[in-house]
Motif scaffolding. Structure first.
Motif, mmCIF file in Angstrom:
data_model
loop_
_atom_site.group_PDB
_atom_site.id
_atom_site.type_symbol
_atom_site.label_atom_id
_atom_site.label_comp_id
_atom_site.label_asym_id
_atom_site.label_seq_id
_atom_site.Cartn_x
_atom_site.Cartn_y
_atom_site.Cartn_z
ATOM 1 N N LEU A 80 25.053 48.884 30.247
ATOM 2 C CA LEU A 80 25.560 48.588 28.842
ATOM 3 C C LEU A 80 26.595 47.397 28.882
ATOM 4 C CD1 LEU A 80 25.780 49.448 25.844
ATOM 5 C CD2 LEU A 80 27.587 50.963 26.509
ATOM 6 N N GLU A 81 26.218 46.403 28.013
ATOM 7 C CA GLU A 81 26.850 45.324 27.991
ATOM 8 C C GLU A 81 27.395 45.166 26.658
ATOM 9 O OE1 GLU A 81 26.009 41.192 30.082
ATOM 10 O OE2 GLU A 81 25.260 41.000 27.854
ATOM 11 N N THR A 82 29.028 45.267 26.544
ATOM 12 C CA THR A 82 29.517 44.929 25.136
ATOM 13 C C THR A 82 30.231 43.589 25.167
ATOM 14 O OG1 THR A 82 31.448 46.290 25.964
ATOM 15 C CG2 THR A 82 29.619 47.341 24.660
ATOM 16 N N PRO B 250 28.206 37.548 33.295
ATOM 17 C CA PRO B 250 29.278 38.161 34.088
ATOM 18 C C PRO B 250 30.487 38.655 33.004
ATOM 19 C CG PRO B 250 28.455 35.791 34.751
ATOM 20 C CD PRO B 250 27.763 36.060 33.280
ATOM 21 N N SER B 251 31.202 39.661 33.750
ATOM 22 C CA SER B 251 32.192 40.004 33.158
ATOM 23 C C SER B 251 33.362 39.259 32.639
ATOM 24 C CB SER B 251 32.849 41.339 33.749
ATOM 25 O OG SER B 251 31.768 42.337 34.057
ATOM 26 N N LEU B 252 33.962 39.229 31.551
ATOM 27 C CA LEU B 252 34.951 38.189 31.122
ATOM 28 C C LEU B 252 35.888 38.852 30.182
ATOM 29 C CD1 LEU B 252 35.447 35.104 30.987
ATOM 30 C CD2 LEU B 252 34.097 35.248 28.874
ATOM 31 N N HIS C 56 31.466 45.809 31.070
ATOM 32 C CA HIS C 56 29.955 46.483 31.502
ATOM 33 C C HIS C 56 30.278 47.901 31.743
ATOM 34 C CE1 HIS C 56 29.211 42.190 32.184
ATOM 35 N NE2 HIS C 56 28.011 42.299 31.847
ATOM 36 N N ALA C 57 29.294 48.651 31.577
ATOM 37 C CA ALA C 57 29.290 50.070 32.015
ATOM 38 C C ALA C 57 27.957 50.316 32.524
ATOM 39 C CB ALA C 57 29.448 51.022 30.954
ATOM 40 N N LEU C 58 27.931 51.324 33.875
ATOM 41 C CA LEU C 58 26.858 51.755 34.363
ATOM 42 C C LEU C 58 26.227 53.151 33.778
ATOM 43 C CD1 LEU C 58 24.144 51.332 35.965
ATOM 44 C CD2 LEU C 58 25.751 52.567 37.923
ATOM 45 N N CYS C 59 25.321 53.155 32.994
ATOM 46 C CA CYS C 59 25.177 54.569 32.058
ATOM 47 C C CYS C 59 24.238 55.346 32.913
ATOM 48 C CB CYS C 59 24.718 54.251 30.498
ATOM 49 S SG CYS C 59 25.807 53.347 29.667
ATOM 50 N N ILE C 60 24.361 56.539 33.277
ATOM 51 C CA ILE C 60 23.403 57.287 33.921
ATOM 52 C C ILE C 60 23.238 58.712 33.001
ATOM 53 C CG2 ILE C 60 23.094 58.589 36.081
ATOM 54 C CD1 ILE C 60 25.261 57.002 37.495
ATOM 55 N N LEU C 61 21.880 58.918 32.989
ATOM 56 C CA LEU C 61 21.536 59.996 31.981
ATOM 57 C C LEU C 61 20.662 60.957 32.833
ATOM 58 C CD1 LEU C 61 21.732 57.320 30.115
ATOM 59 C CD2 LEU C 61 20.466 58.803 28.443
ATOM 60 N N ARG D 150 29.603 39.914 38.299
ATOM 61 C CA ARG D 150 29.899 38.528 38.684
ATOM 62 C C ARG D 150 28.678 37.863 39.088
ATOM 63 N NH1 ARG D 150 34.915 39.227 42.724
ATOM 64 N NH2 ARG D 150 36.138 40.469 41.404
ATOM 65 N N SER D 151 28.677 36.486 38.963
ATOM 66 C CA SER D 151 27.410 35.724 39.376
ATOM 67 C C SER D 151 27.469 35.333 40.836
ATOM 68 C CB SER D 151 27.387 34.234 38.623
ATOM 69 O OG SER D 151 28.430 33.589 38.955
ATOM 70 N N SER D 152 26.541 34.892 41.485
ATOM 71 C CA SER D 152 26.555 34.899 42.858
ATOM 72 C C SER D 152 27.565 33.572 43.140
ATOM 73 C CB SER D 152 25.280 34.125 43.402
ATOM 74 O OG SER D 152 24.586 33.043 42.592
#
Length: 340
Positions: free
Chosen positions: A213-215, A266-268, A277-282, A305-307
């Motif tokens: 999830l990207e907000t 990338p996160s900012l 960002h969040a990793l959502c696990i259902l 992050r990007s490489s």
């Protein structure tokens, strides 16, 4: 030294101007409230081929945040930083420059709190330079433009990530989820491990889904005014399809193979644009006791992050050589007795 700069479409045979930079990528180290900033160094080069009358010569550096409305047509623009250097001023009178190459070196100290450059679908932060040779009368001015990229060592954002999550659901099974790296790299695998221990026989895991999830928040001096979210599907499979590293009555352990979508940003975390960002696990489970299917969702905040950002984090900062102090002896000292 980088020498490329953008001129205006028209050509002037009498003279042309360029902006040379020591480095057109500036790196800020540390969090905005801790960073000491950086220095933008370079020169404005004026090549005169025929005698040229000049009224003034100046350079401007400006950083702006452009935030688009939902229609992607209307735009709000906020000035982040703006500095101007005058090499020749109008009060010095009109001057005639003869055939030669003129060099105007400059140094601009930039505060460590300025946000890094970024470009998103509904907003961007960028830094630009313009050098102008102002000419008298109706003559065309000479102009050169240059874009400067500002990046930040983002290791200071690691504290936003939740490295693990443990708990029990209705006293029917225990879980432990761990991410083995403080940050995740876009386009690469997610180092995640999972452990489950059943506490009852009437509940079984049917399927597990993984999503990112990207907000994105867009905000200005008046506060937050736009919010957008994007969901990326990473994997969805039956629980029996996951390759397990250990399985038995005491629990199940496995490391699912997950890869981050290359379409994510990338996160900012800046004053104008925030990307989280969040990793959502259902967990989709069969409840045999109640005869129904239940869903349990766990969200783990992560930093992406990007490489290129990752290589920046593991590289030491560059320091400028102290050329002006080479071969200069240390200052002399006079011995003085100190009475007890």
């Amino acid at each position: 030294m980088f020498q490329n700069s953008k001129r205006l479409p028209f050509l002037n045979k009498d003279a042309h101007i360029t902006i040379q930079l020591e480095n057109d990528v500036l790196t800020l180290h540390g969090a905005p409230q801790e960073s000491v900033g950086c220095v933008l160094r370079g020169s404005v080069i004026l090549q005169v081929n025929n005698p040229l009358k000049v009224k003034s010569i100046w350079l401007k550096f400006a950083g702006t945040a452009r935030l688009n409305e939902s229609d992607n047509i209307s735009c709000r623009e906020h000035v982040i930083v703006q500095q101007r250097l005058d090499f020749l001023t109008p009060d010095q009178g009109i001057r005639t420059l003869h055939n030669n190459q003129y060099c105007y070196p400059f140094e601009l100290a930039l505060d460590g709190s300025i946000p890094e450059s970024t470009e998103l679908p509904y907003g961007r932060i960028d830094y630009r330079m313009i050098a102008v040779v102002e000419r008298p009368g109706l003559r065309f001015d000479l102009k050169a433009r240059r874009t400067v990229l500002v990046q930040r060592n983002s290791s200071s954002n690691d504290s936003e990530a939740l490295m693990y999550s443990s708990g029990a659901w209705q006293d029917r099974f225990r879980y432990h989820i761990a991410i083995n790296e403080p940050t995740l790299v876009i386009g690469e695998n997610i180092p995640i491990s999972m452990d489950f221990t059943p506490l009852t026989s009437d509940l079984e895991i049917h399927k597990i889904q993984f999503r990112l999830l990207e907000t994105t928040h867009y905000s200005g001096p008046g506060g937050s005014w736009d919010f957008r979210s994007q969901e990326y599907s990473l994997k969805s499979a039956k629980f029996s399809d996951f390759k397990r590293s250990a399985s038995g009555p005491e629990g199940t352990s496995f490391q699912p193979e997950l890869s981050l979508s290359s379409a994510a940003y990338p996160s900012l975390n800046t004053k104008y644009i925030q990307v989280k960002h969040a990793l959502c696990i259902l967990f989709i489970m069969n409840d045999k006791l109640r005869g129904e299917r239940v869903v349990l969702q766990k969200d783990l905040p992560v930093v992406l992050r990007s490489s290129a950002q990752l290589s920046l984090d593991i590289s030491p900062p560059r320091y400028q050589p102290l050329c002006s102090y080479v071969n200069i002896p240390p200052p002399s000292y006079t011995a003085t007795s100190i009475s007890a």
